[in-house]
Motif scaffolding. Structure first.
Motif, PDB file in Angstrom:
ATOM      1  N   VAL A 204      -2.216   5.423  -0.368  1.00 23.85           N
ATOM      2  CA  VAL A 204      -2.067   4.689   0.653  1.00 23.85           C
ATOM      3  C   VAL A 204      -2.926   3.076   0.795  1.00 23.85           C
ATOM      4  O   VAL A 204      -2.286   2.041   0.656  1.00 23.85           O
ATOM      5  CB  VAL A 204      -1.966   5.117   1.958  1.00 23.85           C
ATOM      6  CG1 VAL A 204      -1.956   4.052   3.233  1.00 23.85           C
ATOM      7  CG2 VAL A 204      -1.051   6.320   2.388  1.00 23.85           C
ATOM      8  N   SER A 205      -4.288   3.538   0.182  1.00 23.98           N
ATOM      9  CA  SER A 205      -4.948   2.344   0.205  1.00 23.98           C
ATOM     10  C   SER A 205      -4.474   1.375  -1.223  1.00 23.98           C
ATOM     11  O   SER A 205      -4.520   0.138  -0.967  1.00 23.98           O
ATOM     12  CB  SER A 205      -6.413   2.728   0.098  1.00 23.98           C
ATOM     13  OG  SER A 205      -7.099   3.497   1.157  1.00 23.98           O
ATOM     14  N   PHE A 206      -4.217   2.233  -2.191  1.00 26.24           N
ATOM     15  CA  PHE A 206      -3.668   1.348  -3.368  1.00 26.24           C
ATOM     16  C   PHE A 206      -2.338   0.387  -2.726  1.00 26.24           C
ATOM     17  O   PHE A 206      -2.291  -0.492  -3.259  1.00 26.24           O
ATOM     18  CB  PHE A 206      -3.390   2.124  -4.483  1.00 26.24           C
ATOM     19  CG  PHE A 206      -4.622   2.540  -5.373  1.00 26.24           C
ATOM     20  CD1 PHE A 206      -5.257   1.327  -6.076  1.00 26.24           C
ATOM     21  CD2 PHE A 206      -4.968   3.861  -5.523  1.00 26.24           C
ATOM     22  CE1 PHE A 206      -6.481   1.780  -6.715  1.00 26.24           C
ATOM     23  CE2 PHE A 206      -6.157   4.144  -6.388  1.00 26.24           C
ATOM     24  CZ  PHE A 206      -6.996   2.971  -6.750  1.00 26.24           C
ATOM     25  N   LYS A 207      -1.569   1.074  -2.230  1.00 24.11           N
ATOM     26  CA  LYS A 207      -0.298   0.508  -1.765  1.00 24.11           C
ATOM     27  C   LYS A 207      -0.452  -0.476  -0.982  1.00 24.11           C
ATOM     28  O   LYS A 207       0.203  -1.698  -0.972  1.00 24.11           O
ATOM     29  CB  LYS A 207       0.724   1.635  -1.346  1.00 24.11           C
ATOM     30  CG  LYS A 207       1.338   2.441  -2.337  1.00 24.11           C
ATOM     31  CD  LYS A 207       2.516   3.395  -2.206  1.00 24.11           C
ATOM     32  CE  LYS A 207       2.869   4.108  -3.228  1.00 24.11           C
ATOM     33  NZ  LYS A 207       4.201   4.936  -2.722  1.00 24.11           N
ATOM     34  N   LYS A 208      -1.466  -0.440  -0.055  1.00 24.11           N
ATOM     35  CA  LYS A 208      -1.726  -1.273   1.013  1.00 24.11           C
ATOM     36  C   LYS A 208      -2.682  -2.533   0.085  1.00 24.11           C
ATOM     37  O   LYS A 208      -2.101  -3.845   0.522  1.00 24.11           O
ATOM     38  CB  LYS A 208      -2.654  -0.785   1.966  1.00 24.11           C
ATOM     39  CG  LYS A 208      -2.048  -0.054   3.039  1.00 24.11           C
ATOM     40  CD  LYS A 208      -3.264   0.567   3.927  1.00 24.11           C
ATOM     41  CE  LYS A 208      -3.641  -0.100   4.913  1.00 24.11           C
ATOM     42  NZ  LYS A 208      -4.610   0.478   5.885  1.00 24.11           N
ATOM     43  N   GLN A 209      -3.002  -2.249  -0.765  1.00 26.93           N
ATOM     44  CA  GLN A 209      -3.934  -3.276  -1.521  1.00 26.93           C
ATOM     45  C   GLN A 209      -2.618  -4.249  -2.136  1.00 26.93           C
ATOM     46  O   GLN A 209      -2.708  -5.461  -2.123  1.00 26.93           O
ATOM     47  CB  GLN A 209      -4.577  -2.670  -2.674  1.00 26.93           C
ATOM     48  CG  GLN A 209      -5.858  -2.766  -2.355  1.00 26.93           C
ATOM     49  CD  GLN A 209      -7.082  -2.292  -3.469  1.00 26.93           C
ATOM     50  OE1 GLN A 209      -6.403  -1.562  -4.666  1.00 26.93           O
ATOM     51  NE2 GLN A 209      -8.219  -2.951  -3.644  1.00 26.93           N
ATOM     52  N   GLN A 210      -1.770  -3.524  -2.775  1.00 21.58           N
ATOM     53  CA  GLN A 210      -0.546  -4.226  -3.410  1.00 21.58           C
ATOM     54  C   GLN A 210       0.203  -5.114  -2.264  1.00 21.58           C
ATOM     55  O   GLN A 210       0.564  -6.317  -2.646  1.00 21.58           O
ATOM     56  CB  GLN A 210       0.614  -3.203  -3.864  1.00 21.58           C
ATOM     57  CG  GLN A 210       0.067  -2.380  -4.940  1.00 21.58           C
ATOM     58  CD  GLN A 210       0.973  -1.285  -5.554  1.00 21.58           C
ATOM     59  OE1 GLN A 210       2.171  -1.475  -5.246  1.00 21.58           O
ATOM     60  NE2 GLN A 210       0.438  -0.187  -6.136  1.00 21.58           N
ATOM     61  N   ILE A 211       0.174  -4.646  -0.987  1.00 19.57           N
ATOM     62  CA  ILE A 211       1.045  -5.499  -0.129  1.00 19.57           C
ATOM     63  C   ILE A 211       0.127  -6.695   0.367  1.00 19.57           C
ATOM     64  O   ILE A 211       0.543  -7.922   0.299  1.00 19.57           O
ATOM     65  CB  ILE A 211       1.319  -4.751   0.935  1.00 19.57           C
ATOM     66  CG1 ILE A 211       2.254  -3.691   1.042  1.00 19.57           C
ATOM     67  CG2 ILE A 211       1.703  -5.459   2.264  1.00 19.57           C
ATOM     68  CD1 ILE A 211       2.463  -2.619   1.929  1.00 19.57           C
ATOM     69  N   TYR A 212      -0.944  -6.604   0.277  1.00 21.85           N
ATOM     70  CA  TYR A 212      -2.185  -7.462   0.863  1.00 21.85           C
ATOM     71  C   TYR A 212      -2.092  -8.718  -0.318  1.00 21.85           C
ATOM     72  O   TYR A 212      -2.142  -9.932  -0.032  1.00 21.85           O
ATOM     73  CB  TYR A 212      -3.473  -7.150   1.062  1.00 21.85           C
ATOM     74  CG  TYR A 212      -3.659  -6.536   2.101  1.00 21.85           C
ATOM     75  CD1 TYR A 212      -3.134  -6.958   3.411  1.00 21.85           C
ATOM     76  CD2 TYR A 212      -4.343  -5.207   2.257  1.00 21.85           C
ATOM     77  CE1 TYR A 212      -3.157  -5.896   4.738  1.00 21.85           C
ATOM     78  CE2 TYR A 212      -4.580  -4.434   3.521  1.00 21.85           C
ATOM     79  CZ  TYR A 212      -4.037  -5.020   4.713  1.00 21.85           C
ATOM     80  OH  TYR A 212      -4.163  -4.228   5.937  1.00 21.85           O
TER      81      TYR A 212
END
Length: 597
Positions: A204-212
């Motif tokens: 989830v953290s990786f995907k949130k990074q992608q979003i940011y």
């Protein structure tokens, strides 16, 4: 059990049944693959359970028929015979239209056969009839997504999560769907809701990074990276990911700091070295960039394919005095670290080729062949270098070895023929060239090269008719073929035949290449044979500005003699003899001070 059976193996479901929420998600183990006999039995049991939920006023006979049709339908669905599956399932539906399982399987069959409209309708009914079955929602969401109706699919996931207990796991599906739509804020909200249910998760953290990053919110992306590092202090990959993020976004001092932190954890980590090499390159610190790159290449954990990709990037920039040595050093490291990898020696050969070190290139190619002789391109490179270095014995050896593996490759026959011609074995040369020519009929350019070489070789055999025909064939394809124009016109002049044609060809060649001493000599000799001695002298004198070839010097002496300048002619003949390579008549010319032809 009924929910599992009716889902079918791998068609509609996108995930396993939702687990009980916990700090960490434990996905259910992947079920083993069932045998056909087991699938039939499960389908039969599913039918029995479905029958129990049919309308109470259904007769026993209709109940049994419905069960039988349903079991048959599921069997044909498993066999991917969708027409028969749909036929049976619709018969079951006719007897019991309010059975959720029957509606679900009809929807699934329609989806797999491409009938999305009916698939949607039956899946909607299945959800209404049994709103507690997660698989029915998943199928309906899949059908909507197949039609690019992403809003509807998202709504189905939202309803599923609210309506079915222990289904928070599908928040991840919902978030991914939002990401696919570009609804980044909604995706973030879904991921954050999932984290509230299950706690922090690396994925989830990786995907949130992608979003940011897509939102150009670098600070938030970096915060997620730092959180990952804090939560996983022993995981160097998170440190490296953060260093790469800094480097990509031109935060170079931070990138160096974090990459060096990774090296403290793992001193031999090649990825950290690669990041540092790139950062130092961006800072124009070439020596340190090169040092870090070489250290990365020394590591066996940086696999050969990655090294080859980097070296290919170098090749695109070569030859370049500033990069040649670095590329060669990296190639040498690669072959030393990977001594059993043919591709290591192949790429090293490529680098030596483009930087002009032919002998070293061939040595690397030959080692690549010893490790893997199946790549024709490497054999071709070896043969080309043999020809360029004029090493005839090697050319014959390597073309012979290559032809045992690739007997249908026309270029190999061409160079094999050239080798025999250079070895003064024109008979063998003709055999190879004629055979290879038959293989080159779909390549006109190569065919013209064969014809030109055959022209030369047949001339050596004094088969002038075939020689002329070969040259004519070559010039039909390419009227400006320099080798054919030069040799054909020169040999005609030696024979004293078709001299006007020879003059036309040689003159054309000189016009296109006014400073080429070989072509000037040919044209001069054609004019000489036409007794145009003044014109011949002019061509020889142009040629002698750039060459000291004995043949040209001797020809110049001949034309001077014809012009009545015997003393000057003698001086040129003497100079030709001293240079070496003059004709067999040179001694008689000098001794008798007389022209012999």
């Amino acid at each position: 059990m009924l929910g599992l059976l009716l889902a079918g193996p791998g068609y509609a479901q996108q995930a396993a049944p939702p687990p009980t929420p916990a700090k960490e998600i434990t996905k259910p183990a992947k079920p083993r693959k069932l045998t056909r006999k087991e699938r039939k039995e499960l389908a039969r049991r599913a039918a029995v359970d479905a029958a129990a939920r049919q309308r109470p006023n259904l007769s026993e006979k209709d109940r049994e028929m419905s069960e039988a049709y349903f079991v048959d339908g599921v069997r044909f669905l498993l066999l991917e015979d969708y027409n028969k599956a749909l036929e049976r399932l619709l018969k079951a539906y006719a007897l019991n239209p309010t059975n959720a399982a029957v509606n679900y399987k009809i929807a699934e069959t329609n989806l797999l056969s491409g009938n999305l409209k009916d698939a949607t309708n039956f899946a909607q009914v299945a959800v209404k009839l049994d709103p507690q079955n997660a698989y029915y929602y998943l199928l309906l969401a899949q059908i909507y997504a197949s039609q690019k109706q992403y809003d509807e699919a998202a709504q189905v996931y939202t309803t599923l999560i609210k309506a079915v207990p222990n289904s928070n796991y599908y928040l991840f599906n919902l978030a991914d769907l939002y990401m696919a739509q570009g609804k980044l804020n909604e995706a973030l909200a879904a991921f954050e809701q999932a984290e509230q249910k299950f706690g922090p998760l690396d994925e989830v953290s990786f995907k949130k990074q992608q979003i940011y990053l897509k939102q150009n919110n670098l600070d938030k992306a970096l915060q997620e990276g730092e959180a990952l590092i804090t939560a996983n202090p022993d995981e160097v990959r998170y440190v490296l990911a953060q260093a790469q993020l800094y480097a990509t976004n031109n935060r170079l001092p931070d990138a160096i700091r974090v990459a060096e932190k990774a090296l403290k954890q793992d001193p031999d980590n090649p990825r950290a070295r690669m990041i540092l090499a790139d950062v130092y390159r961006q800072q124009s610190n070439a020596p340190e960039s090169e040092r870090q790159l070489k250290l990365a290449f020394e590591s066996t954990t940086l696999d050969i394919d990655n090294k080859v990709r980097i070296l290919v990037d170098y090749i695109k920039q070569l030859p370049n005095p500033a990069l040649n040595q670095t590329a060669q050093d990296l190639a040498a490291i690669t072959t030393r670290v990977h001594p059993k990898e043919a591709k290591a020696f192949s790429i090293a050969g490529d680098i030596q080729t483009v930087t002009g070190n032919r002998a070293a290139a061939r040595a690397n190619y030959l080692q690549a062949i010893r490790l893997d002789n199946s790549r024709y391109q490497i054999w071709q490179q070896v043969v080309l270098i043999d020809a360029e270095l004029n090493q005839v014995d090697s050319l014959l050896t390597h073309t012979g070895q290559a032809l045992e593996l690739f007997p249908n490759q026309a270029p190999l026959w061409f160079y094999n023929g050239v080798g025999y011609q250079l070895k003064k074995q024109p008979g063998k040369a003709i055999k190879s060239l004629e055979y290879g020519r038959k293989l080159a009929t779909d390549n006109p350019e190569l065919l013209a090269q064969f014809d030109t070489q055959l022209g030369d070789t047949y001339h050596e055999l004094k088969d002038f008719a075939k020689s002329d025909a070969a040259y004519e064939a070559a010039l039909t394809f390419d009227a400006n073929n320099a080798q054919a124009l030069n040799n054909y016109s020169y040999y005609l002049s030696l024979r004293g035949e078709k001299l006007d044609k020879a003059k036309e060809m040689a003159g054309k060649l000189v016009k296109q290449n006014p400073d080429n001493d070989t072509y000037l000599d040919t044209y001069g000799w054609v004019l000489y044979r036409l007794k145009d001695y003044a014109g011949a002298r002019q061509q020889f004198e142009k040629a002698l500005k750039t060459t000291t070839d004995a043949t040209v010097v001797e020809h110049y002496g001949d034309v001077l003699f014809q012009l009545g300048e015997a003393d000057k002619a003698l001086a040129e003949w003497q100079r030709a003899k001293k240079l070496g390579g003059a004709s067999s008549l040179i001694d008689r010319k000098i001794k008798d001070k007389k022209l012999y032809e």
